[in-house]
Design an enzyme around this catalytic site. Structure first.
Site, mmCIF file in Angstrom:
data_model
loop_
_atom_site.group_PDB
_atom_site.id
_atom_site.type_symbol
_atom_site.label_atom_id
_atom_site.label_comp_id
_atom_site.label_asym_id
_atom_site.label_seq_id
_atom_site.Cartn_x
_atom_site.Cartn_y
_atom_site.Cartn_z
ATOM 1 N N SER A 186 44.977 51.578 48.495
ATOM 2 C CA SER A 186 43.727 51.693 49.242
ATOM 3 C C SER A 186 43.466 53.102 49.756
ATOM 4 C CB SER A 186 43.713 50.691 50.391
ATOM 5 O OG SER A 186 44.849 50.848 51.209
ATOM 6 N N HIS A 214 40.939 46.348 46.080
ATOM 7 C CA HIS A 214 40.042 47.404 45.588
ATOM 8 C C HIS A 214 39.847 47.381 44.075
ATOM 9 C CE1 HIS A 214 39.683 49.278 49.511
ATOM 10 N NE2 HIS A 214 40.954 48.969 49.676
ATOM 11 N N LYS A 244 35.276 43.440 49.835
ATOM 12 C CA LYS A 244 34.998 44.795 49.347
ATOM 13 C C LYS A 244 33.885 44.720 48.293
ATOM 14 C CE LYS A 244 38.858 46.233 51.728
ATOM 15 N NZ LYS A 244 40.262 46.033 51.970
#
Ligand SMILES: *Cc1c(COP(=O)(O)O)cnc(C)c1O
Length: 388
Positions: A186, A214, A244
């Site tokens: 990250s 991610h 996300k």
């Protein structure tokens, strides 16, 4: 108060003063999100490179409409944990989509990524077991390892040989073993060697847990980092978040049906925490559908990141996250201020989130960043940040 005692407020003030002296004190800033990727701070509109909303789906009309429709129909809060009365019908729909996306038998949705990892890990391993974890793994993988009370050994970042050596030395004296890593790191944006980790885990009778917060939605045609390489990595425990690229809230584990059933019996953060608001589930379902319909759009954030790294003379981006390491916390704060003066919001990342003297600007690229602004940012970073 008796003499010699320290008040809580006094203790807190001293701690905060220490942080302040090290440039490590943090404060919350009000950020209003305008149409992505713009945010408004102190009345100023800034182009944000600090949102993980890689596809702008948190504001997408279809995603918003799905959430609003769910609120109209079902109300706001879930009212109880999933095992009591919070197991809304939308859970089943979302979980079957997630399982299909990852190619697993089943899936289980948790309240957040932090709740997922702190629930999954202690449900699988305990005091007689071994956890082998990447040194840069996300905070909540480490928190999960602590709650599990297993012997936890850290391997050097992405160093498969080191992870293998730890397993070779310690696996035999433990009942079960778990290898845990981020799929996309990250704060560094690099990818874990998931294929190789899966291979050594299998060879040493260990289970691999990959946190793809991610990667989901933006790598491997939207299926995530395990699908980014030519051959998909064989991972028994796919974890990731809905917060996300999907623009919603919550997290998931995709795995065999029995593992998922075990979560519903053993994962304390699932059992003892209120279920997600139905609107978040509806939004995540709509986001998954949008990504499936348009894989070319899902690939845009990575191509924007690559355009940036080429223009800024940085190593090619491996994901939508690009670190620009500047050094001390003070350096990172002043670089961020310089960019803010130019109209860019890039929140500086300081220890303990990253190792000492690797404070950085962490840039998160979105499908919606205008190419001209990416070029301007690259030029400023090249001329005034990395060249100093
Ligand atoms: C953001 C993040 C999490 C936490 O997810 P939340 O849903 O925000 O709690 C977990 N792991 C990684 C790698 C993340 O980047």
């Amino acid at each position: 108060m008796a003499p010699g005692m320290t008040s809580i407020a006094q203790y807190a003030r001293e701690k905060l003063a220490q942080l302040q002296a090290l440039d490590l004190r943090r404060t919350l800033q009000v950020s209003e999100r305008a149409e992505p990727p713009w945010v408004i701070r102190d009345g100023r509109r800034l182009l944000s490179f600090s949102c993980n909303d890689y596809l702008g789906l948190s504001q997408h009309p279809r995603v918003r409409a799905a959430a609003i429709a769910a609120i109209e129909r079902y109300g706001v809060g879930a009212g109880a944990s999933r095992l009591v009365t919070g197991n809304h019908p939308l859970y089943g729909e979302l979980e079957s989509r997630l399982a299909r996306l990852k190619g697993t038998e089943a899936a289980c949705v948790f309240g957040s990524g932090y709740l997922a990892n702190t629930g999954i890990i202690p449900a699988l391993v305990g005091a007689d077991d071994l956890i082998v974890v990447d040194e840069y793994a996300h905070s909540c993988l480490n928190a999960g390892a602590r709650l599990a009370r297993a012997r936890t050994i850290t391997y050097r970042h992405n160093d498969v040989a080191h992870a293998r050596a730890i397993l070779a030395e310690h696996r035999r004296t433990h009942r079960h073993a778990l290898v845990a890593t981020d799929g996309v790191f990250s704060m560094d944006g690099d990818l874990a060697p998931l294929g190789e980790l899966a291979e050594i885990a299998r060879r040493h009778d260990a289970w691999l847990l990959a946190d793809d917060a991610h990667g989901l939605g933006v790598l491997g045609n939207g299926r995530g980092s395990a699908f980014a390489a030519a051959a998909p990595a064989d991972i028994p425990l796919h974890m990731g978040t809905l917060s996300k690229a999907l623009g919603s809230y919550g997290a998931y584990l995709c795995a065999d049906q029995a593992v998922i059933d075990l979560m519903k019996n053993r994962a304390r953060t699932l059992i003892y925490s209120t279920a997600l608001p139905p609107a978040m589930l509806a939004a995540a379902i709509a986001a998954i559908d949008l990504i499936a319909q348009d894989p070319a759009y899902a690939a845009l954030p990575l191509s924007r990141a690559r355009a940036f790294t080429a223009l800024a003379d940085l190593p090619p981006a491996a994901s939508c996250v690009v670190p620009v390491v500047v050094g001390t916390a003070a350096d990172a704060l002043s670089a961020a201020r310089l960019l803010e003066d130019e109209g860019f919001l890039v929140v500086p990342i300081r220890p303990p989130t990253v190792p000492a003297n690797t404070a950085r600007l962490r840039l998160a690229f979105s499908a919606l960043h205008p190419e001209g602004e990416i070029a301007r940012l690259a030029e400023i970073i090249k001329q005034r940040v990395t060249r100093r």
